[in-house]
Design a protein around this motif. Sequence first.
Motif, PDB file in Angstrom:
ATOM      1  N   ALA A   1       4.106  45.373  52.382  1.00 29.41           N
ATOM      2  CA  ALA A   1       3.190  44.359  51.838  1.00 29.41           C
ATOM      3  C   ALA A   1       1.737  44.813  51.909  1.00 29.41           C
ATOM      4  O   ALA A   1       0.852  44.199  51.306  1.00 29.41           O
ATOM      5  CB  ALA A   1       3.360  43.041  52.584  1.00 29.41           C
ATOM      6  N   ARG A   2       1.459  45.875  52.651  1.00 28.85           N
ATOM      7  CA  ARG A   2       0.118  46.459  52.629  1.00 28.85           C
ATOM      8  C   ARG A   2       0.004  47.464  51.468  1.00 28.85           C
ATOM      9  O   ARG A   2      -1.047  47.627  50.876  1.00 28.85           O
ATOM     10  CB  ARG A   2      -0.187  47.158  53.956  1.00 28.85           C
ATOM     11  CG  ARG A   2      -0.278  46.161  55.128  1.00 28.85           C
ATOM     12  CD  ARG A   2      -0.962  46.786  56.323  1.00 28.85           C
ATOM     13  NE  ARG A   2      -2.298  47.224  55.984  1.00 28.85           N
ATOM     14  CZ  ARG A   2      -2.886  48.316  56.479  1.00 28.85           C
ATOM     15  NH1 ARG A   2      -2.247  49.054  57.365  1.00 28.85           N
ATOM     16  NH2 ARG A   2      -4.096  48.664  56.108  1.00 28.85           N
ATOM     17  N   ILE A   3       1.127  48.151  51.174  1.00 29.24           N
ATOM     18  CA  ILE A   3       1.111  49.123  50.067  1.00 29.24           C
ATOM     19  C   ILE A   3       1.110  48.386  48.724  1.00 29.24           C
ATOM     20  O   ILE A   3       0.337  48.712  47.824  1.00 29.24           O
ATOM     21  CB  ILE A   3       2.347  50.056  50.165  1.00 29.24           C
ATOM     22  CG1 ILE A   3       2.265  50.898  51.445  1.00 29.24           C
ATOM     23  CG2 ILE A   3       2.454  50.951  48.924  1.00 29.24           C
ATOM     24  CD1 ILE A   3       3.550  51.650  51.764  1.00 29.24           C
ATOM     25  N   PHE A   4       2.020  47.423  48.603  1.00 24.36           N
ATOM     26  CA  PHE A   4       2.158  46.655  47.350  1.00 24.36           C
ATOM     27  C   PHE A   4       1.421  45.322  47.512  1.00 24.36           C
ATOM     28  O   PHE A   4       1.602  44.633  48.519  1.00 24.36           O
ATOM     29  CB  PHE A   4       3.636  46.387  47.046  1.00 24.36           C
ATOM     30  CG  PHE A   4       4.432  47.624  46.735  1.00 24.36           C
ATOM     31  CD1 PHE A   4       4.544  48.086  45.427  1.00 24.36           C
ATOM     32  CD2 PHE A   4       5.060  48.337  47.751  1.00 24.36           C
ATOM     33  CE1 PHE A   4       5.274  49.229  45.132  1.00 24.36           C
ATOM     34  CE2 PHE A   4       5.799  49.484  47.467  1.00 24.36           C
ATOM     35  CZ  PHE A   4       5.902  49.926  46.158  1.00 24.36           C
ATOM     36  N   ASN A   5       0.627  44.993  46.503  1.00 24.57           N
ATOM     37  CA  ASN A   5      -0.099  43.726  46.533  1.00 24.57           C
ATOM     38  C   ASN A   5       0.908  42.573  46.391  1.00 24.57           C
ATOM     39  O   ASN A   5       1.613  42.488  45.386  1.00 24.57           O
ATOM     40  CB  ASN A   5      -1.089  43.731  45.359  1.00 24.57           C
ATOM     41  CG  ASN A   5      -1.927  42.482  45.306  1.00 24.57           C
ATOM     42  OD1 ASN A   5      -1.459  41.396  45.605  1.00 24.57           O
ATOM     43  ND2 ASN A   5      -3.177  42.642  44.933  1.00 24.57           N
ATOM     44  N   PRO A   6       0.984  41.676  47.381  1.00 21.48           N
ATOM     45  CA  PRO A   6       1.981  40.602  47.305  1.00 21.48           C
ATOM     46  C   PRO A   6       1.794  39.683  46.094  1.00 21.48           C
ATOM     47  O   PRO A   6       2.745  39.049  45.650  1.00 21.48           O
ATOM     48  CB  PRO A   6       1.780  39.828  48.619  1.00 21.48           C
ATOM     49  CG  PRO A   6       1.156  40.814  49.544  1.00 21.48           C
ATOM     50  CD  PRO A   6       0.278  41.678  48.680  1.00 21.48           C
ATOM     51  N   LYS A   7       0.557  39.608  45.562  1.00 22.03           N
ATOM     52  CA  LYS A   7       0.349  38.723  44.402  1.00 22.03           C
ATOM     53  C   LYS A   7       0.939  39.330  43.130  1.00 22.03           C
ATOM     54  O   LYS A   7       1.656  38.669  42.391  1.00 22.03           O
ATOM     55  CB  LYS A   7      -1.145  38.478  44.195  1.00 22.03           C
ATOM     56  CG  LYS A   7      -1.741  37.555  45.228  1.00 22.03           C
ATOM     57  CD  LYS A   7      -3.020  36.897  44.676  1.00 22.03           C
ATOM     58  CE  LYS A   7      -3.655  36.033  45.768  1.00 22.03           C
ATOM     59  NZ  LYS A   7      -4.687  36.759  46.533  1.00 22.03           N
TER      60      LYS A   7
END
Length: 293
Positions: A41-47
């Motif tokens: 969730a830090r690598i991929f933007n959760p939005k």
Amino acid sequence: MPDADDLKEGKKYYTDVPQETEGFFLKGCGHLDWGMKNRLARIFNPKSGRTVMLAIDHGYFQGPTTGLERVDLNIVPLIPHADTLMLTRGMLRSVVPPSLDTPIVLRASGGSSILKELSNEGIAVDVEDCMRLNVCAMAVQVFIGGEFEKESIMNMTRMVDIGTRYGIPTLAVTAVGTDMARDARYFRLATRICAELGANYVKSYYVEKDFETITSSCPVPIVMAGGKKIPEIDALTMAYRAVQEGAAGVDMGRNIFQSDAPVAMLKAVGAVVHNNETPEKALELYQTLKNQE
Ligand code: R5P
């Protein structure tokens, strides 16, 4: 310390409100442990569910690539504009300020150079060092169809075992030899093998025809590799098509750091990846920002 006899009867139990159990936004990652999910969730933007990774690890097999001669001068200013930085531990320790909070994907395989057989790699970093460097994922090159195919696959499975033990995701990087076809059939094979053997996400090149069959048949997220420098509009178009056809973002190097205006290019790619901006609009953004740089 609060007095034990001062405890008041609690009233905020909200017995009529069920506790929410949040699903996880990344394909195929719902059953991973908390630490893995937190790093992803830090690598991929959760939005948006997507990422723009800036890849600068080329030196691990080809030395000072054009644009990476002075990482301290040319790359460090770009880092705050990327969602994730992919690089080697040597470059991380020697030039990247630890005060930057951009998540790190660490190049974890190596051992070959452009002077010899590239697929002859081993694991080149210990997981303890990955933890010491606070990395969010470890990247291993996998050479499906290459001379050292089996060894590279076993490098990846070993990293998956170790990463799973410590909650660090493994990115499988599919590498294409010079004599191999870059088509959907090849990348369906390569990405699926990586995912089946445990990679948490997979990097694949874009192919014009049937890219969506690669993303749909791979059960974990795919990020698109950039490849050699092409005109900005072509790189933006490739990124646009990749995310529209199912990629969860891009892992781009040369098309960003070899651009005339790397920060502008990074922002334009970000608009395509996170906001579904069209390549034409993103190029306008690139040109506006370039003029301001
Ligand atoms: C290649 O082996 C490296 O891992 C790079 O990270 C990768 O090729 C992406 O960089 P580029 O977009 O320049 O191809």
